[in-house]
Motif scaffolding. Sequence first.
Motif, short mmCIF file in Angstrom:
data_model
loop_
_atom_site.label_atom_id
_atom_site.label_comp_id
_atom_site.label_asym_id
_atom_site.label_seq_id
_atom_site.Cartn_x
_atom_site.Cartn_y
_atom_site.Cartn_z
N PRO A 80 0.82 -1.21 0.00
CA PRO A 80 0.00 0.00 0.00
C PRO A 80 0.85 1.26 0.00
O PRO A 80 2.08 1.23 0.08
CB PRO A 80 -0.79 -0.12 1.30
N TYR A 81 0.18 2.37 -0.05
CA TYR A 81 0.82 3.68 0.05
C TYR A 81 1.28 3.89 1.50
O TYR A 81 0.57 3.54 2.44
CB TYR A 81 -0.18 4.76 -0.37
N GLY A 82 2.45 4.49 1.67
CA GLY A 82 2.91 4.81 3.02
C GLY A 82 4.37 4.46 3.23
O GLY A 82 5.08 4.10 2.28
N MET A 111 9.03 6.85 1.95
CA MET A 111 7.62 6.79 1.57
C MET A 111 7.45 6.02 0.27
O MET A 111 8.15 6.27 -0.72
CB MET A 111 7.06 8.21 1.39
N GLN A 159 5.27 5.90 -2.61
CA GLN A 159 4.35 6.92 -3.12
C GLN A 159 3.37 6.35 -4.13
O GLN A 159 3.29 6.80 -5.27
CB GLN A 159 5.15 8.08 -3.71
N ILE A 215 0.52 2.60 -4.84
CA ILE A 215 0.20 1.23 -4.45
C ILE A 215 0.76 0.28 -5.51
O ILE A 215 0.82 0.62 -6.70
CB ILE A 215 -1.32 1.02 -4.28
N GLY A 264 0.28 5.55 -9.02
CA GLY A 264 0.41 6.70 -8.14
C GLY A 264 -0.48 7.84 -8.59
O GLY A 264 -0.79 7.98 -9.77
N TYR A 318 2.65 13.63 -4.48
CA TYR A 318 2.04 12.31 -4.41
C TYR A 318 1.10 12.22 -3.21
O TYR A 318 1.42 12.71 -2.12
CB TYR A 318 3.12 11.23 -4.29
N VAL A 319 -0.06 11.60 -3.42
CA VAL A 319 -1.03 11.40 -2.35
C VAL A 319 -1.46 9.94 -2.35
O VAL A 319 -1.15 9.19 -3.28
CB VAL A 319 -2.27 12.31 -2.52
N ASP A 320 -2.17 9.55 -1.31
CA ASP A 320 -2.66 8.18 -1.21
C ASP A 320 -3.70 7.93 -2.32
O ASP A 320 -4.72 8.65 -2.39
CB ASP A 320 -3.30 7.97 0.16
N ALA A 343 -5.80 5.54 -2.61
CA ALA A 343 -7.00 4.81 -2.17
C ALA A 343 -8.29 5.60 -2.31
O ALA A 343 -9.28 5.09 -2.85
CB ALA A 343 -6.80 4.32 -0.73
#
Length: 385
Positions: free
Chosen positions: A278-280, A286, A288, A290, A370, A377-379, A381
């Motif tokens: 996952p992202y994180g 980080m 960036q 999934i 991404g 970059y953001v999540d 999901a």
Amino acid sequence: MRKILKVFSAFVLVGAMCLNAQASDLTDLYQDKEEAESKKEEAQAAVDQLAAEKDNILAVIAELDAQVANYNAQIAELELQKETLNGEIEVTKEELAAAEIEEQEQYEAMKLRIKYAYENGNVEYLDTIFSTSDLSDMVNKSEYVEQIYEYDSDMLEELISIRKKVADAQLKLETDLAAVEDIETEVNENKEAIEIMIEGKQVQANNYNNSIDDYEAQIAAIQADIDATNEAIAAAEAAAAAAAAAAAASGQTPVIHYNGGTFQWPVAGDGGGVVTSPYGPRWGRMHQGIDIGCATGTPIVAGEAGTVIGATYSSSMGNYVLIDHGGGVSTVYMHNSSLVVSVGQTVSRGQLIAYAGSTGNSTGPHCHFGVRINGTYVDPAPYLY
């Protein structure tokens, strides 16, 4: 009218060329950034490895220090034993000297008694006594026992026994002292060997520190390059957005603008794949986007309509596609085996853009998806579910 159309056509052509040039520059910037981040990851991995090895060296040094402390404790104990033994030896020397004096005094007293016997006429006995050099032998000879008073005989034997015991005790103490000194010598030699090992290990630890410092300097330089690239990417994205806005205001090209909603799942085949990462935070940095695990050759599609502003190869991203959806929103699809779109091309939602693979910095076939909002970059999901 024809003249106006020619001028308008030329203006459109120049605008398209500018957009393509900006997209190409942006692709180069993304590639530079990813290569720099890849180098940074390699340097950081080297730092982590060196730090782990240095920690192992320091652990060994700590163990060796503990051994030295143990040897120091042994040496202190041995020194105490030596001090005690030396004190006891001095006491036995004094006791032995006193025993010898008392024995001699008793012998002199016995001779006086013998002299008294002589003065009373026992000449043969006196001659024998004074011709005998061994006092113990003299005492043990039965033919003279009757000539010596019982008191003198018992006292002399006791004094001889005491002197012998004191002498034996002194010999044992001196033997023990020699043994302790031998042990101390061995312990000191072991301690010196350990201290030499510590010096060598400390040199190794210092070398690791120097190597770590070198790598961290490289990481700092690489990070500076990444920061500069990020600034350049942001500037290029802003310029692309400004150019697109100007073109839209002139009515030259249609403007694609993302108005919200979920993106289409990027993996079209292979059952949609499985999210494997996952992202994180991941591996000290980080992640960036999934990772969606899928077989090599699985179709990868655009999450939303947009313009392709990046479609090339990067040492870290592999074959990747970057799509601008307007409104400061863009998506990226990495590690593909091959690409089917090019920079400047307009794509629709769900359109085939690439085939999944494991190119670049990848551990297996998958699609790294991404989402970027205004250059950050953001999540992904919230944009997929």
